[in-house]
Every structure is written in C-alpha cells, then in structure tokens.
Design a protein around this motif. Structure first.
Motif: not given
Length: 364
Positions: A23, A26, A54, A73, A191, A193
């Motif tokens: 991350l 990113y 993301a 993040t 993606t 999470s």
C-alpha cells in the motif's frame, strides 16, 4: 506444429515484512498526483485498477485537521505477513511451412515460414495479514489479478547444410525476428479489505481492461558441425547467438520508449551451446544431449539454463517411433513489488522442467 513453450506453473511466496506494505506504493502514486497539481478526486480517476479500488475499500483514505489534508493507509509501518500465489497456464506453439532442396547430395538448403501463436493465462492472489495483531484497526487486505494474453506472429528461417565428405556436416541458419503483430492483453483486478471500522469485508471490482500492442523478438544466428561415424552413429555440436537487446515493444497509442530503453540497458546478447549424439544398434537408436543457455541479463547469471536429454527410437521399414526425455534447470529472482522507494527482498526461484516427447514418422 511445434510447441515452443509450456507456461503451466504454480508458485507461492510467503514472508514477513516489518518495514513497509504494498500500500505504500499506492500512497506514493497518490501523493505524486497531488504534488503535480491534481485533486483528491483525481486519485481514483487516474488508476481504475489499483488506486480506485484501494480508495473504494478504505485502503487509501484521507484525514484532515484544521490546516492540512493527509493521505494515509491502514498499514503505516509494515508488520504484515505477505503472501502471493501465482497460477499460470497456456503455451506458445508454432505452425511451420517448409521447403528444402538438395544439390548432388552435397549441398542442402531450406526455408521455413513460421507462424507462432501463444495463449497465456495468469491468476495472482496477493494478501497482507496482521498475524500478530499489532496494527490498530487493520486485519487484512488482498488483491486478485487475472491476466490473459493472445497473439499470432510470423518469422522466416533460412538454413544451409554442406557435406564436404561422408563423415562431416557443416551447417548454418538464420532466424529472423518474430513479429507478434497483434498482442492483446485482457485483465481485471479485485481488491478486498477487512478493517475494524468497516461493516465486514469490502470489495471493489475493477473494470475489464484490454490493450493491443506488438512485440519483436531477437533474431538468431546458428552454426553447427556434425561428425558421422559410418552407419552406426554421429556427434553434433551447435552454437547459437541471440541478442536480447534487440527485442522491442510498440503500442497502438504508446511508444514503450522507457521500456525499450530498459531492454537495451538490462539485457545482453547470449551464446548458447548444444551437443548431441546418436548411436544405432540394428533397428534401435539411442540418443543423448546437453545444452547450456547463457543468461539474458546484464551482470548476472540468473536466467541461465542447462538441460539434459536422452531418447530411444525404433525403426522398421518406413515407420519409426521415438521416445525422449528432457530435464532442464534455471534460476530466477522474483520481487513481490518494487518502486522507486520500496522493494521487497528477492525470492530465489529454481525452475525445474521435465518433458516427455513421443514422435511417429512415416517415410515415403
């Protein structure tokens, strides 16, 4: 038809990273957009395959105080277990259309038009998990990527064989670069999470991407010698030159300038050697071979390959059957991800290939 490559492989990489997260790449990309005058809304719009998913799953988010807006993040300092599973399949094959000529059983010439085609499929699953439960509000996140590549190409192979005596063969060949004129990639990403402040697992599916481009592979120059021992056997040696710096990519709306410069900077020409022998006992033939392929990378032995082969054949009249086995080994280094500021430790990979081949021949 001849099979050039077999892409069927499976690999898994697992390791702890206490320094950074994927991350972080990113985050660097998002900060670059802001530094170049873009707004927060431009972050997701700039990359629908990685940054936008993301953003949608709160793996990339903002926090503000009275004076500043910060990007962050949920994995600020590493401390995650990183896992990547890669499953690939497919093959590269080539249709061959050949013509040969013989002059007085001393000079033999040949030409082949090759039309290779490839099918490549790769599914990658990457995940980061807080195994020690030390990162506040974070449990895990994952990225699934699917890639498919299809293409046709064309090349020309020219060869000559001279037999100055009954016991000596001298040969040479030139293979033009293969022009893959219609490479097409299809890809998607998913993606996910799992954060403590969200209601369960969040998922974001990217749009389907595709891109057309062309690829020119290097030319090849080959020379060989063969020594014939009466009617019972022969020994051959072959040298091959391949200059990988001559490979070139070209897109429909992109020149691939930086990528082609990297090819020139990080690749080299290789010198490959192949040796073979065959000995006949009545209707049986026994064969063996050894090959050494140089590394295509500058200042590195990675990518070099050695192979061993053995075979047996049986012939009766105009019919023959042949069985062969080939074993080859090469080493590579693989990085889970890398950028200007972040790179994982290299994974030392050893690829071992075992091939079994059976062929039938009818002679007229």
């Amino acid at each position: 038809m001849n099979r050039l490559n077999n892409f069927n492989t499976n690999s898994i990489v697992v390791g702890d990273n206490i320094e950074h997260s994927r991350l972080d790449i990113y985050l660097d990309d998002a900060l670059e957009i802001l530094d170049n005058g873009g707004s927060v809304s431009d972050i997701a719009a700039s990359d629908p395959f990685y940054l936008a998913p993301a953003w949608d799953t709160y793996l990339l988010d903002t926090i503000s105080d009275e004076n500043f807006l910060y990007l962050f993040t949920p994995v600020p300092f590493g401390g995650v277990q990183q896992t990547e599973v890669i499953n690939s399949r497919g093959s590269a094959n080539e249709w061959l259309f050949s013509l040969g000529a013989n002059y007085n059983d001393r000079l033999f010439i040949g030409a082949t038009i090759g039309m290779p085609y490839l099918r490549y499929f790769q599914d990658t699953y990457y995940t980061e998990f807080d195994v020690r439960d030390t990162i506040p509000y974070f449990r895990s996140w994952s990225l699934s990527e699917s890639l498919s590549t299809f293409s046709w190409g064309i090349n020309l192979k020219l060869g000559v064989l001279i037999k100055p005596t009954d016991w000596l063969r001298i040969g040479g060949a030139f293979h033009t670069p293969t022009a893959y004129w219609n490479m097409r990639d299809y890809w998607t990403t998913v993606t996910r999470s799992d954060l403590e402040w969200t209601d369960g697992t969040l998922e974001s599916v990217s749009p389907a991407g595709n891109y057309d481009y062309s690829l020119n592979t290097p030319m090849r120059a080959i020379g060989n010698l063969g020594f014939v021992v009466g009617r019972i056997g022969f020994i051959t040696a072959e040298y091959e030159y391949v200059d990988y710096t001559k490979a070139k990519l070209k897109g429909s709306n992109y020149s691939f300038g930086p990528e082609n410069q990297d090819i020139k900077d990080f690749y080299v020409a290789t010198h490959n050697l192949r040796f073979g022998t065959e000995w006949r006992v009545q209707q049986f033939s026994f064969r063996g071979g050894y090959a050494m392929y140089g590394s295509p990378y500058r200042n590195s032995d990675l990518g070099s390959r050695t192979s061993y082969s053995g075979g047996i054949g049986y012939q009766i009249g105009g019919f023959a059957i042949d069985l062969a086995y080939m074993h080859s080994v090469r080493e590579e280094s693989y990085y889970l991800y890398s950028s200007e500021n972040y790179q994982t430790n290299a994974v030392a990979q050893t690829y071992t290939d075992n091939s079994f081949v059976m062929s039938l021949r009818m002679m007229f």
